[in-house]
Design a protein around this motif. Structure first.
Motif, PDB file in Angstrom:
ATOM      1  N   ARG A 191      13.526  -0.107  -4.435  1.00  0.00           N
ATOM      2  CA  ARG A 191      13.175   1.193  -5.011  1.00  0.00           C
ATOM      3  C   ARG A 191      11.992   1.793  -4.255  1.00  0.00           C
ATOM      4  O   ARG A 191      11.211   1.063  -3.615  1.00  0.00           O
ATOM      5  N   PRO A 192      11.829   3.107  -4.322  1.00  0.00           N
ATOM      6  CA  PRO A 192      10.656   3.711  -3.677  1.00  0.00           C
ATOM      7  C   PRO A 192       9.366   3.251  -4.341  1.00  0.00           C
ATOM      8  O   PRO A 192       9.366   2.833  -5.504  1.00  0.00           O
ATOM      9  N   LYS A 193       8.275   3.331  -3.595  1.00  0.00           N
ATOM     10  CA  LYS A 193       6.973   2.938  -4.130  1.00  0.00           C
ATOM     11  C   LYS A 193       6.390   4.021  -5.038  1.00  0.00           C
ATOM     12  O   LYS A 193       5.577   3.728  -5.921  1.00  0.00           O
ATOM     13  N   ALA A 194       6.762   5.268  -4.765  1.00  0.00           N
ATOM     14  CA  ALA A 194       6.198   6.381  -5.539  1.00  0.00           C
ATOM     15  C   ALA A 194       7.017   7.642  -5.267  1.00  0.00           C
ATOM     16  O   ALA A 194       7.799   7.698  -4.305  1.00  0.00           O
ATOM     17  N   HIS A 222       0.969   4.664   0.130  1.00  0.00           N
ATOM     18  CA  HIS A 222       2.161   4.011   0.700  1.00  0.00           C
ATOM     19  C   HIS A 222       2.670   4.623   1.999  1.00  0.00           C
ATOM     20  O   HIS A 222       3.514   4.021   2.661  1.00  0.00           O
ATOM     21  N   ILE A 223       2.234   5.824   2.381  1.00  0.00           N
ATOM     22  CA  ILE A 223       2.663   6.376   3.686  1.00  0.00           C
ATOM     23  C   ILE A 223       1.395   6.788   4.446  1.00  0.00           C
ATOM     24  O   ILE A 223       1.014   7.943   4.485  1.00  0.00           O
ATOM     25  N   HIS A 224       0.784   5.788   5.072  1.00  0.00           N
ATOM     26  CA  HIS A 224      -0.594   5.941   5.516  1.00  0.00           C
ATOM     27  C   HIS A 224      -0.752   6.821   6.750  1.00  0.00           C
ATOM     28  O   HIS A 224      -1.858   7.290   7.028  1.00  0.00           O
ATOM     29  N   GLU A 225       0.321   7.054   7.492  1.00  0.00           N
ATOM     30  CA  GLU A 225       0.179   7.933   8.665  1.00  0.00           C
ATOM     31  C   GLU A 225       0.159   9.406   8.272  1.00  0.00           C
ATOM     32  O   GLU A 225      -0.211  10.260   9.071  1.00  0.00           O
TER      33      GLU A 225
END
Length: 286
Positions: free
Chosen positions: A80-83, A165-168
């Motif tokens: 599942r997605p993190k958020a 969760h998507i640090h870039e």
């Protein structure tokens, strides 16, 4: 998780608007997958089958099963997605969010200025069917507009511009269409997820929406109350000179169409984007 603590506005309902892109997905980059739910785009950020992906926006009312199925096909059934990250809280961007939050048991993040519209505290201004525009503008009073209530499931995004969760990627405050509207940007490859700060189709025109005729336009006119801020937001995004843009409506943009079109929109926003008449049009026409 008790869904009874969460609620849609009483006016939330299925809207029977379908474009030719409905049900189609495009891998814009290996970790950017744009999928069209009826007339609006959701974006999955993360490598296919990879762990730690997130979903940007949550589609139209009644689309939860479709979104879950697309996520499971791309990332695997037990992944599942993190958020969920929301560009803003209009009905076509949060239409399936309650079911998704319940099914996946994940948090939702939005700009702090958008939180009142996602927790039942404030409703957006009514859509404006009198605004200059095509058929969709004229029937916009039928669109759901009451605020939803996500309760404690929605959290404000970190104030430093980072995105969990998507640090870039970083979020940029791009208000105008709504007070807490954000766009999402990755500097290394100049990828932009613009939400409705600008869109790739004339969203007030029924013909353009149905056929997905590509045209860089300002935010949807019938739902935009603050044109001055909207113009500043487009200027902010144009200065980034994005190489790729996925907007809330229309096909993904790249190359000269994007670079020229976005610069043109920023330079001539008052002519291209701001309607000649409508409730929110005040002193902006020159």
């Amino acid at each position: 998780m008790d869904q009874h603590q969460m609620s849609y506005g009483s006016d939330y309902k299925f809207i029977p608007a379908i474009s030719i892109a409905n049900g189609s997905g495009v891998e814009v980059l290996p970790d950017l997958y744009s999928y069209t739910v009826q007339i609006v785009n959701i974006v999955f950020v993360g490598e296919q089958k990879g762990k730690g992906y997130v979903l940007i926006d949550a589609g139209m009312p009644g689309s939860a099963d479709e979104i879950i199925s697309v996520a499971e096909e791309r990332f695997g059934k037990d992944n599942r997605p993190k958020a969920i990250i929301l560009t803003h809280g209009h009905f076509d961007h949060v239409g399936a969010i309650l079911e998704l939050v319940e099914y996946w048991n994940i948090p939702v993040y939005a700009h702090e200025l958008e939180i009142p519209f996602l927790t039942g505290k404030k409703s957006y201004p009514d859509p404006d069917p009198t605004v200059e525009g095509g058929m969709i503008a004229k029937v916009s009073s039928l669109f759901p507009n009451e605020s939803i209530n996500l309760g404690e499931h929605v959290k404000p995004l970190p104030t430093d511009g980072s995105i969990p969760h998507i640090h870039e990627f970083q979020w940029l405050h791009t208000p105008g269409h709504t007070p807490g509207h954000i766009s999402i940007y990755r500097e290394k490859d100049r990828s932009l997820i613009a939400g409705d700060a600008f869109v790739a189709v004339r969203q007030d025109s029924l013909y353009s929406v149905l056929t997905q005729k590509s045209e860089i336009s300002g935010p949807p006119r019938y739902f935009t109350p603050d044109w001055e801020s909207a113009w500043q937001s487009v200027n902010t995004l144009a200065e980034l000179d994005p190489a790729i843009a996925i907007t809330g409506h229309g096909l993904a943009l790249t190359g000269e169409q994007l670079s020229k079109g976005l610069k043109n929109l920023a330079n001539e926003f008052d002519q291209i984007a701001i309607p000649d008449y409508g409730k929110a049009v005040k002193r902006y026409k020159h």
